[in-house]
Motif scaffolding. Structure first.
Motif, short mmCIF file in Angstrom:
data_model
loop_
_atom_site.label_atom_id
_atom_site.label_comp_id
_atom_site.label_asym_id
_atom_site.label_seq_id
_atom_site.Cartn_x
_atom_site.Cartn_y
_atom_site.Cartn_z
N ALA A 176 0.84 -1.20 0.00
CA ALA A 176 0.00 0.00 0.00
C ALA A 176 0.87 1.26 0.00
CB ALA A 176 -0.91 -0.01 1.21
N LEU A 177 0.42 2.27 -0.72
CA LEU A 177 1.15 3.52 -0.86
C LEU A 177 1.11 4.34 0.43
CD1 LEU A 177 -0.25 4.47 -4.37
CD2 LEU A 177 2.06 3.63 -3.88
N THR A 178 2.22 4.99 0.78
CA THR A 178 2.30 5.85 1.96
C THR A 178 2.96 7.17 1.58
OG1 THR A 178 2.47 3.97 3.48
CG2 THR A 178 3.21 6.11 4.30
N TYR A 179 2.37 8.29 2.03
CA TYR A 179 2.95 9.60 1.79
C TYR A 179 2.82 10.46 3.04
CZ TYR A 179 2.76 8.24 -3.11
OH TYR A 179 2.95 7.57 -4.28
N LYS A 180 3.80 11.38 3.20
CA LYS A 180 3.71 12.37 4.28
C LYS A 180 2.81 13.50 3.80
CE LYS A 180 7.33 13.43 6.71
NZ LYS A 180 8.64 14.02 7.14
N ILE A 181 1.74 13.76 4.54
CA ILE A 181 0.70 14.69 4.12
C ILE A 181 0.38 15.65 5.27
CG2 ILE A 181 -1.70 14.88 3.33
CD1 ILE A 181 0.13 13.58 1.27
N TYR A 182 0.12 16.90 4.94
CA TYR A 182 -0.32 17.87 5.95
C TYR A 182 -1.79 17.61 6.28
CZ TYR A 182 -0.70 22.33 8.43
OH TYR A 182 -0.88 23.30 9.39
N ALA A 183 -2.10 17.46 7.57
CA ALA A 183 -3.44 17.11 8.02
C ALA A 183 -4.07 18.24 8.81
CB ALA A 183 -3.40 15.85 8.88
N THR A 184 -5.37 18.41 8.65
CA THR A 184 -6.14 19.37 9.43
C THR A 184 -7.28 18.64 10.14
OG1 THR A 184 -7.37 19.86 7.38
CG2 THR A 184 -5.64 21.41 8.05
N ARG A 185 -7.80 19.27 11.18
CA ARG A 185 -8.93 18.71 11.94
C ARG A 185 -10.23 19.15 11.28
NH1 ARG A 185 -12.41 20.37 15.92
NH2 ARG A 185 -11.50 22.46 15.96
N GLU A 186 -11.12 18.19 11.03
CA GLU A 186 -12.36 18.51 10.31
C GLU A 186 -13.39 19.20 11.19
OE1 GLU A 186 -15.68 16.71 7.30
OE2 GLU A 186 -13.68 15.90 7.40
N GLY A 187 -13.63 18.68 12.40
CA GLY A 187 -14.69 19.27 13.21
C GLY A 187 -16.05 19.07 12.57
N LEU A 188 -16.84 20.16 12.45
CA LEU A 188 -18.13 20.16 11.75
C LEU A 188 -19.16 19.21 12.36
CD1 LEU A 188 -16.88 20.26 8.04
CD2 LEU A 188 -17.42 22.17 9.55
N THR A 189 -19.13 19.04 13.68
CA THR A 189 -20.11 18.17 14.35
C THR A 189 -21.53 18.56 13.97
OG1 THR A 189 -18.62 17.80 16.21
CG2 THR A 189 -20.96 17.39 16.59
N GLY A 190 -22.34 17.56 13.60
CA GLY A 190 -23.72 17.80 13.22
C GLY A 190 -23.93 17.97 11.74
N GLN A 191 -22.86 18.22 10.98
CA GLN A 191 -23.00 18.34 9.54
C GLN A 191 -22.88 16.96 8.89
OE1 GLN A 191 -21.37 21.63 7.43
NE2 GLN A 191 -21.02 22.84 9.28
N THR A 192 -23.15 16.90 7.60
CA THR A 192 -23.22 15.63 6.88
C THR A 192 -22.05 15.48 5.93
OG1 THR A 192 -25.64 15.73 6.98
CG2 THR A 192 -24.68 14.18 5.41
N THR A 193 -21.45 14.30 5.93
CA THR A 193 -20.31 14.02 5.06
C THR A 193 -20.79 13.65 3.66
OG1 THR A 193 -20.23 11.67 5.57
CG2 THR A 193 -19.02 13.17 7.04
N ALA A 194 -19.85 13.48 2.75
CA ALA A 194 -20.18 13.16 1.36
C ALA A 194 -20.87 11.81 1.21
CB ALA A 194 -18.92 13.19 0.51
N ASN A 195 -20.71 10.90 2.18
CA ASN A 195 -21.38 9.60 2.08
C ASN A 195 -22.67 9.55 2.90
OD1 ASN A 195 -20.57 9.26 4.73
ND2 ASN A 195 -19.55 7.30 4.39
N GLY A 196 -23.09 10.69 3.44
CA GLY A 196 -24.36 10.76 4.17
C GLY A 196 -24.25 10.55 5.65
N HIS A 197 -23.05 10.41 6.19
CA HIS A 197 -22.86 10.23 7.63
C HIS A 197 -22.98 11.57 8.34
CE1 HIS A 197 -21.06 9.02 11.45
NE2 HIS A 197 -20.16 9.98 11.31
N VAL A 198 -23.75 11.61 9.43
CA VAL A 198 -23.87 12.82 10.24
C VAL A 198 -22.76 12.81 11.28
CG1 VAL A 198 -25.32 14.15 11.81
CG2 VAL A 198 -26.35 12.96 9.86
N ILE A 199 -21.92 13.82 11.26
CA ILE A 199 -20.72 13.86 12.09
C ILE A 199 -21.08 14.00 13.57
CG2 ILE A 199 -18.56 15.09 12.54
CD1 ILE A 199 -18.62 16.01 9.62
#
Length: 406
Positions: A176-199
C-alpha cells in the motif's frame, strides 16, 4: 492455538441547458468480451444514498438547496449507488449511456467499481475507463451536482455495458502507498459528510480530496492508516468525506491514473502545490483560495484520541486499498478498538482502529486469549509495524487465520 470464532466521466452539459444524451467510454479500443447491456435502477434509493430521490423512475436531487459543507454557499449534490451487478464474464471496463436533463450549472457523473474480494473493491473509476483488473461483479455510482440553489439535474436512464480492453499501464499489486501529508482537523459536528454520515463529537473518519476512495456510509472499503511522523501513534479510519480543499484530486495515484493535476508529483496534493508554489493560481478545483497545504482532514476522534494531536501538521498516510493481501473489517459495538504494541491486552496502546475500518493483515501470532465480537481466540493479527489487534474483532470471512504466521 485457541480458536473459537463465530467508463470516461459522464458530465452532462454544464454550460448549456436542455436534454442531454451522453455516452461514457466510447470504443476507443476494440472490445474482447461483450457482457450485453443492463439498466441502472434509478428508483432504488435507500438510506445509504445521499440527497437523491427516484420517484417515478427519474433520479434527481431531493433537496436542491442542501449545502453539505460550510464551504459550499449555494447549490447541492447527491448520489445513488446501485446494487452489485454480476457480469456474464470477467471484464475490466463498464461504459454508460446517460439520458438526463441538465440545466445550466448542473452536471451528472457516472463512476463504477469492481469487486476483487469479499470486502474488497477497486477504486471508483469514471465509466468507460479501464479498471485496474478484470472483475465479475460491479457497482455503479451516479452523482448529481448543482451550483445554484433550487436548480436540479434529473437522470432519466443509465444504460450500462461491460467489456475488456488492453491495459498498457495496468498497475501491479504492491504494498500500500504511503505519503507524508499535511493534516487538518475537520470538526463540523452535526454536519453531513459526502457519504451521508452525520458527524458526531469525537468522530472517527477521514476526508480525502477525491470521491475515488470514498466509502459508503457504515463501510470502510476505503480505509487509511494515519500515523504521527515518529510512528508513536496511528489510527486506522474509514474515508467518509471529500475534502479538505479539492474534490477530484486522487493525488496518491500515478499520473497515468490521476484524474487531474497530472503534472504534479505522485503523492503531492494539489493544495500543497497551490499553497506553497501558487499552482493553479493558488486555488483549488472549486475556485477557493487555498489557506493551507492539507491533503487530508481528520475527524476529531482521529485527531485528538487516535493520534493525540493538538494542532494541524504532517502525518504519514497509508492508503490501504492500494495494497494487496488478506484483509479484515473491524467490527466492535461502535467505539474504536485499541491497537497494541504486541499480542497482549497489557501491551502499550499504539493507537486506535475505528469501527468499520478495513485493515490489511500482514501476519498473525498467538497471544492473550480474548473474548469478543466473533468468539474467543488467542490469535492476534499484525495490521501494521508493531500494530496488533485481537482477531476476535476482525471480520475476515474465515474461522482460520487468513495470513501466514509472523
Amino acid at each position: 492455538m485457541i480458536r473459537i470464532k463465530m467508463a470516461g466521466r459522464v458530465t452532462a452539459a454544464v454550460l448549456a441547458a436542455g436534454a442531454v444524451t451522453a455516452l461514457a467510454g466510447g470504443p476507443a479500443q476494440a472490445a474482447t468480451a461483450d457482457n450485453g447491456r443492463w439498466t441502472a435502477d434509478l428508483s432504488s434509493v435507500d438510506s445509504n444514498d445521499v440527497n437523491v430521490t427516484g420517484a417515478g423512475g427519474t433520479l434527481t436531487l431531493a433537496d436542491a438547496a442542501w449545502h453539505r459543507t460550510e464551504r459550499v454557499f449555494a447549490g447541492s449534490e447527491g448520489s445513488l449507488t446501485t446494487a452489485a451487478h454480476k457480469l456474464g464474464s470477467a471484464s475490466n471496463r463498464v461504459s454508460a449511456e446517460l439520458s438526463a436533463d441538465t440545466p445550466r450549472g448542473t452536471s451528472v457523473d457516472v463512476d463504477v467499481r469492481g469487486r476483487t474480494g469479499v470486502n474488497d473493491w477497486t477504486e471508483w473509476t469514471p465509466a468507460g475507463t479501464a479498471l485496474k483488473s478484470a472483475v465479475s461483479e460491479v457497482q455503479v455510482r451516479i452523482s448529481l451536482h448543482s451550483s445554484t440553489d433550487g436548480v436540479r439535474p434529473s437522470v432519466k436512464s443509465v444504460a450500462l455495458s461491460a467489456d475488456s480492453v488492453p491495459q498498457a499501464n495496468a498497475l501491479a499489486a504492491t504494498a500500500a502507498l504511503t505519503y507524508k501529508i499535511y493534516a487538518t482537523r475537520e470538526g463540523l459536528t452535526g454536519q453531513t459528510t459526502a457519504n451521508g454520515h452525520v458527524i458526531t463529537s469525537r468522530d472517527h473518519f477521514v476526508a480525502l480530496p477525491s470521491g475515488r476512495g470514498l466509502s459508503g456510509k457504515g463501510s470502510g472499503t476505503y480505509t487509511v492508516r494515519v500515523c504521527k511522523t515518529d510512528a508513536s501513534r496511528c489510527e486506522y479510519a474509514p474515508v467518509w468525506d471529500v475534502g479538505p480543499w479539492n474534490t477530484k484530486d486522487d493525488y496518491w495515484n500515478p499520473a497515468s491514473v490521476r484524474a487531474e493535476y497530472k503534472d504534479l508529483p505522485q503523492g503531492q496534493p494539489e493544495a500543497y502545490a497551490a499553497y506553497h508554489n501558487g499552482y493553479n493560481g493558488g486555488k483549488d478545483d472549486l475556485g477557493y483560495k487555498v489557506g493551507n497545504p492539507a491533503g487530508i482532514d481528520l475527524g476529531d476522534g482521529v485527531f485528538y484520541d487516535g493520534l493525540g494531536m493538538s494542532d494541524n501538521g504532517n502525518v504519514n498516510v497509508t492508503y490501504l486499498w492500494t495494497g494487496s493481501g488478506p484483509t479484515g473489517v473491524v467490527s466492535t459495538a461502535g467505539d474504536p478498538m485499541n491497537v497494541r504494541a504486541s499480542a497482549s491486552t497489557s501491551a502499550a496502546v499504539k493507537g486506535l482502529a475505528a469501527n468499520y475500518a478495513k485493515v490489511n493483515i500482514e501476519c498473525y501470532v498467538e497471544g492473550d486469549t480474548v473474548a469478543g465480537k466473533f468468539g474467543t481466540t488467542n490469535i492476534w493479527d499484525r495490521i501494521g509495524p508493531n500494530n496488533y489487534v485481537s482477531d476476535t474483532y476482525l471480520q475476515t470471512g474465515s474461522d482460520a487465520p487468513v495470513a501466514p504466521h509472523c
